[in-house]
Design a protein around this motif. Structure first.
Motif, PDB file in Angstrom:
ATOM      1  N   UNK A 166       0.680  -1.133  -0.140  1.00  0.00           N
ATOM      2  CA  UNK A 166      -0.305  -0.509  -0.103  1.00  0.00           C
ATOM      3  C   UNK A 166       0.340   1.416   0.101  1.00  0.00           C
ATOM      4  N   UNK A 167       0.410   2.713  -1.071  1.00  0.00           N
ATOM      5  CA  UNK A 167       1.202   3.147  -0.410  1.00  0.00           C
ATOM      6  C   UNK A 167       0.867   4.139   0.441  1.00  0.00           C
ATOM      7  N   UNK A 168       2.597   4.518   0.969  1.00  0.00           N
ATOM      8  CA  UNK A 168       2.345   5.345   2.589  1.00  0.00           C
ATOM      9  C   UNK A 168       2.945   6.726   1.909  1.00  0.00           C
ATOM     10  N   UNK A 169       2.909   7.241   2.865  1.00  0.00           N
ATOM     11  CA  UNK A 169       3.686   8.608   2.874  1.00  0.00           C
ATOM     12  C   UNK A 169       4.539   9.054   1.513  1.00  0.00           C
ATOM     13  N   UNK A 170       6.106   8.763   2.121  1.00  0.00           N
ATOM     14  CA  UNK A 170       7.434   8.398   0.721  1.00  0.00           C
ATOM     15  C   UNK A 170       6.758   8.160  -0.224  1.00  0.00           C
ATOM     16  N   UNK A 171       5.931   7.095  -1.009  1.00  0.00           N
ATOM     17  CA  UNK A 171       4.951   6.519  -2.005  1.00  0.00           C
ATOM     18  C   UNK A 171       4.057   7.924  -2.953  1.00  0.00           C
ATOM     19  N   UNK A 172       3.171   8.411  -1.433  1.00  0.00           N
ATOM     20  CA  UNK A 172       1.632   9.412  -1.996  1.00  0.00           C
ATOM     21  C   UNK A 172       2.625  10.663  -2.741  1.00  0.00           C
ATOM     22  N   UNK A 173       4.176  11.288  -1.546  1.00  0.00           N
ATOM     23  CA  UNK A 173       4.737  12.590  -1.818  1.00  0.00           C
ATOM     24  C   UNK A 173       4.962  12.543  -3.427  1.00  0.00           C
ATOM     25  N   UNK A 174       5.933  11.370  -3.568  1.00  0.00           N
ATOM     26  CA  UNK A 174       6.177  11.507  -4.988  1.00  0.00           C
ATOM     27  C   UNK A 174       5.511  10.883  -6.004  1.00  0.00           C
ATOM     28  N   UNK A 175       3.767  10.719  -6.254  1.00  0.00           N
ATOM     29  CA  UNK A 175       3.164  11.312  -6.521  1.00  0.00           C
ATOM     30  C   UNK A 175       2.529  12.554  -6.859  1.00  0.00           C
ATOM     31  N   UNK A 176       2.482  12.845  -5.802  1.00  0.00           N
ATOM     32  CA  UNK A 176       1.703  13.849  -5.795  1.00  0.00           C
ATOM     33  C   UNK A 176       3.492  15.345  -6.714  1.00  0.00           C
ATOM     34  N   UNK A 177       4.766  14.958  -6.467  1.00  0.00           N
ATOM     35  CA  UNK A 177       5.642  15.748  -7.043  1.00  0.00           C
ATOM     36  C   UNK A 177       5.335  15.310  -8.308  1.00  0.00           C
ATOM     37  N   UNK A 178       5.648  14.646  -8.767  1.00  0.00           N
ATOM     38  CA  UNK A 178       5.288  14.103 -10.667  1.00  0.00           C
ATOM     39  C   UNK A 178       4.715  14.746 -11.090  1.00  0.00           C
ATOM     40  N   UNK A 179       2.981  14.691 -10.584  1.00  0.00           N
ATOM     41  CA  UNK A 179       1.574  15.520 -11.312  1.00  0.00           C
ATOM     42  C   UNK A 179       1.616  16.680 -10.863  1.00  0.00           C
ATOM     43  N   UNK A 180       2.283  17.219  -9.942  1.00  0.00           N
ATOM     44  CA  UNK A 180       1.720  18.613  -9.900  1.00  0.00           C
ATOM     45  C   UNK A 180       1.815  19.448 -10.896  1.00  0.00           C
ATOM     46  N   UNK A 228       7.658  -2.684  -3.784  1.00  0.00           N
ATOM     47  CA  UNK A 228       8.152  -4.164  -3.653  1.00  0.00           C
ATOM     48  C   UNK A 228       6.987  -5.307  -4.442  1.00  0.00           C
ATOM     49  N   UNK A 229       6.454  -4.077  -5.266  1.00  0.00           N
ATOM     50  CA  UNK A 229       5.610  -4.746  -6.924  1.00  0.00           C
ATOM     51  C   UNK A 229       5.554  -4.299  -7.741  1.00  0.00           C
ATOM     52  N   UNK A 230       4.500  -4.698  -8.296  1.00  0.00           N
ATOM     53  CA  UNK A 230       4.732  -3.646  -9.727  1.00  0.00           C
ATOM     54  C   UNK A 230       2.995  -2.372  -8.972  1.00  0.00           C
ATOM     55  N   UNK A 231       2.553  -2.668  -8.422  1.00  0.00           N
ATOM     56  CA  UNK A 231       1.592  -1.510  -8.378  1.00  0.00           C
ATOM     57  C   UNK A 231       2.533  -0.387  -7.592  1.00  0.00           C
ATOM     58  N   UNK A 232       3.510  -0.234  -7.163  1.00  0.00           N
ATOM     59  CA  UNK A 232       3.857   1.010  -6.425  1.00  0.00           C
ATOM     60  C   UNK A 232       5.194   1.317  -7.921  1.00  0.00           C
ATOM     61  N   UNK A 233       5.637   1.780  -9.108  1.00  0.00           N
ATOM     62  CA  UNK A 233       7.327   1.519  -9.832  1.00  0.00           C
ATOM     63  C   UNK A 233       7.640   2.286  -9.388  1.00  0.00           C
TER      64      UNK A 233
END
Ligand SMILES: [Zn+2]
Length: 269
Positions: free
Chosen positions: A1-15, A217-222
């Motif tokens: 499951x995406x946690x704070x660092x993964x969500x932060x990475x999405x935010x920075x990439x998509x902002x 850890x798996x394909x879900x979060x690249x």
């Protein structure tokens, strides 16, 4: 499951592709996970400009002109993708925001647990969240104040988003390892020095993980690189990098939990 660092990475990439754009249309292919229902949510977003994009806990937050917020929770398997005009559609698209740039923001989610809210504010949608662990106001004494008076095991307490926002299974296990605290320790039995170590460990682990773009850890979060540096999570049977003892897996509150039995001795009853 995406946690704070993964969500932060999405935010920075998509902002950069989102801020300043207008939402032309919204469409959901998994209507059950949109609040309020799809047509009402779509009407509330249509024509609104995305003024800011940030993160609160594990939520992606789009701030719209007019004051409403769009919250996206990726839950187990959600991720954001761009739908580019003329490009092949990614798999598992559950919701799409068409923007005035011609691109579409896509929520892709194999397991369909992801959620979208359109609300007046975050609390109205998901209740009150605990402090942001990387916020300057989140000091060791602020953490101590949140733990004092609680009599729960420390791991489930740290997973409770109303206590601290953003921690999940991976970074809780990692933080407790670096703080040398057993996950079953009762929060009111922690010594002040342990709470200070825990506070420092949480911030260091999260900062490092953001720097590594999270854990894949798996394909879900690249795209993450933190999995190479995990100390205990997912390493059952492998030697502790600190002391050489074998990492042990156990269940805490139905969550797979990873500890070094030597670095994190169980508290005496
Ligand atoms: Zn160890």
């Amino acid at each position: 499951m995406p946690e704070l660092p993964e969500v932060e990475t999405f935010v920075r990439n998509f902002r950069p592709g989102l801020v300043g754009r207008r939402i032309v249309a919204f469409e959901s292919h998994w209507k059950r996970n949109v609040r309020p229902r799809e047509q009402v949510a779509a009407r509330a977003m249509r024509g609104k400009q995305i003024e800011a994009v940030n993160r609160r806990g594990k939520l992606i937050v789009l701030h719209l002109s007019g004051g409403k917020v769009v919250l996206i929770h990726l839950r187990m398997s959600g991720r954001l993708e761009w739908g580019e005009p003329g490009a092949a559609e990614p798999r598992h698209v559950r919701a799409a925001w068409r923007l005035d740039s011609g691109r579409r923001l896509l929520l892709c989610d194999a397991r369909k647990f992801g959620r979208i809210w359109v609300a007046d504010d975050i609390a109205a949608a998901v209740g009150t969240l605990g402090p942001e662990p990387l916020d300057p106001h989140f000091t060791a004494s602020a953490l101590a104040a949140r733990l004092a008076g609680r009599r729960r095991q420390i791991k489930p307490l740290l997973l409770d988003q109303s206590v601290v926002a953003g921690l999940g299974n991976i970074y809780t296990d990692e933080s407790l390892f670096y703080a040398r605290i057993h996950p079953l320790t009762r929060s009111d039995r922690l010594a002040p020095g342990q709470v200070r170590r825990l506070h420092a460990a949480i911030r260091r682990v999260l900062r490092t993980a953001i720097d590594r773009h999270g854990t894949t850890i798996d394909w879900i979060y690249p795209g993450g690189r933190m999995q190479r540096e995990l100390a205990v999570y997912g390493r059952a049977g492998e030697p502790c990098r600190r002391c050489g003892a074998l990492i042990v897996a156990l269940r805490v509150g139905q969550r797979g939990t990873h500890v070094c039995p030597r670095c994190q001795p169980a508290a005496e009853r």
